[in-house]
Scaffold this active site. Sequence first.
Site, short mmCIF file in Angstrom:
data_model
loop_
_atom_site.label_atom_id
_atom_site.label_comp_id
_atom_site.label_asym_id
_atom_site.label_seq_id
_atom_site.Cartn_x
_atom_site.Cartn_y
_atom_site.Cartn_z
N CYS A 59 50.18 -25.42 28.60
CA CYS A 59 48.87 -25.39 27.74
C CYS A 59 48.03 -25.05 28.63
O CYS A 59 47.30 -25.61 29.40
CB CYS A 59 48.69 -26.58 26.90
SG CYS A 59 47.10 -26.31 26.06
N CYS A 95 29.74 -33.35 15.63
CA CYS A 95 30.92 -32.57 15.80
C CYS A 95 31.43 -31.78 14.55
O CYS A 95 32.62 -31.15 14.55
CB CYS A 95 32.10 -33.58 16.34
SG CYS A 95 32.40 -34.65 15.04
N ASP A 118 25.27 -40.18 17.08
CA ASP A 118 26.39 -39.10 17.33
C ASP A 118 27.57 -39.89 16.09
O ASP A 118 28.38 -40.41 16.93
CB ASP A 118 27.05 -39.44 18.83
CG ASP A 118 27.99 -38.53 18.95
OD1 ASP A 118 28.48 -37.68 18.40
OD2 ASP A 118 28.69 -38.51 20.31
N GLN A 133 35.43 -38.85 26.92
CA GLN A 133 35.24 -37.48 26.77
C GLN A 133 36.23 -36.81 27.54
O GLN A 133 36.58 -36.90 28.78
CB GLN A 133 33.79 -36.82 27.63
CG GLN A 133 32.51 -37.45 26.88
CD GLN A 133 32.49 -37.08 25.41
OE1 GLN A 133 32.98 -36.08 25.10
NE2 GLN A 133 31.70 -37.80 24.56
N TYR A 153 26.23 -45.14 16.52
CA TYR A 153 27.60 -44.70 16.64
C TYR A 153 27.84 -44.56 18.11
O TYR A 153 28.13 -43.46 18.53
CB TYR A 153 27.85 -43.28 15.81
CG TYR A 153 27.02 -43.42 14.49
CD1 TYR A 153 28.09 -43.96 13.41
CD2 TYR A 153 25.94 -42.80 14.23
CE1 TYR A 153 27.47 -44.09 12.03
CE2 TYR A 153 25.31 -43.00 12.91
CZ TYR A 153 26.13 -43.56 11.86
OH TYR A 153 25.83 -43.54 10.52
N GLU A 156 28.03 -49.99 17.77
CA GLU A 156 29.03 -49.21 17.69
C GLU A 156 30.33 -50.40 17.11
O GLU A 156 30.23 -51.65 17.18
CB GLU A 156 30.03 -48.89 19.01
CG GLU A 156 31.43 -48.73 19.08
CD GLU A 156 31.56 -47.35 18.37
OE1 GLU A 156 32.67 -47.63 17.58
OE2 GLU A 156 30.75 -46.51 18.32
N CYS A 195 51.81 -23.33 17.64
CA CYS A 195 51.38 -24.72 17.70
C CYS A 195 50.11 -25.35 17.07
O CYS A 195 50.18 -26.40 16.48
CB CYS A 195 51.19 -25.12 19.08
SG CYS A 195 49.65 -24.92 19.74
#
Length: 454
Positions: free
Chosen positions: A159, A408, A381, A283, A312, A333, A79
Amino acid sequence: MPKLRPLTLHGECIDVSYEGKGVLKTPKGIVFVDGVLPQEEADIDLFYSRNGALFGKIKKITKPSQYRIPSECRVFLKCGGCAFQNLLYPQELELKRILVADQLYKVGGIKQEVLLTQGMPNPRGYRNKVQLPLGKENGHAVAGFYQENTHRLIPMAECLLEDRKAHSIVQDCLALMDKYHIEPYEEDTGRGDIRHLFVRTSLHYDETMLCLVCKNRSFHNRSDLISELRKKHPEITTIVQNTNPRKTNVILGERTDILFGPGSIRESLLGIEFKISAKSFFQTNVLMAEMLFSYVLEQAGIQETDIVYDAYSGIGTIGLIASKKASFVRAVEIEASSVKDAIRTKRRNNIPNFQIFQGDATEDIIENAKAGNKFDVLIMDPPRKGSTLEFLKAVKTLGPRTIIYVSCNPGTLARDLKELVPAYHIDSVKPFDMFPRTNHVETVCVLSRGNQIK
């Protein structure tokens, strides 16, 4: 992407790429292969090329790593959702720490000690958002994931990364679709009713949302489906239907109708209550998010007289939490829906010293720099592409005492840090394993003002 002639090669894994693929040294050069771990040797089949890079599949592991474990997932490597189901978890955390350190040096030229990766006590069942495309197999409705780089659906009964409550709901929904002859959507023909099943669960409240993503606003036997699902799963507190008639890879359409309950569920982060709808960004790993945000607040050293800039901001999560300690928080934002969610959360929690503005973070911070406004702490962020050169230059003009950069993407973090140093000193870099068993890693970098503010 062009497929290659079948060719078996032997190689040694010398590294792991940012995508979580093993980097194998072979007679044909470097080949990227899923599921091969550092220091392993393997026979591989050369598979395809992409932008000049070669990719292969495991044929046989000839020299396994001491850290290799059997994968508990039946579709691991099919997957494409996981990268490290076959690796001991402590070693995965160390691998991600090394990955961040390598990116800092290779991209930014920064030699920096990277702290141990913060992991989870139990790295499974953490995803509170289960979003599955539907298809048909042997005449039955199935749900799963699309195989990497394809539109081939890999049916999946469970999963290991997702909330177990959600899977029970999904499996019963599929069985009821068969019972009431409700067809899953076919991407090629455009026929069928339900495109995706989307379940959101709450860690801190006993609330669950089911969202049916459909081609049309209604479908036959819908009321029977909803009635039986509610009987089987009293934990479902709301059911909504999102309508997406377009031929697109975008999952959600514009319209969402409430079929049962309030249309949203509640969740909390460090004492701030959030209301989450089908379209809300939130989140997906609340436990790790609380660890990360607690660390951010601790490292930011916010004082009660401080003014904080939250760039952000998303739905304002970090800024809203920071407002507990700061004199005032200005958040920015660009997404209108996220700004609306942040305003609702501010009002629901009665937070007067937080204000969010819709707009581009770069444009906003440049305006503040030109106006001579001062901020004591900057929290940023940005998305995977990182920040902009203009934003970072404006940060140096503003000169906040402390910068907390939440990233990230270690590569764009390294690029952006190169611009901030030496005006700012890197105090610490700490990875957080927000998505265990995948290749993703979140990083918190703490910077303090140096003597070369420009």
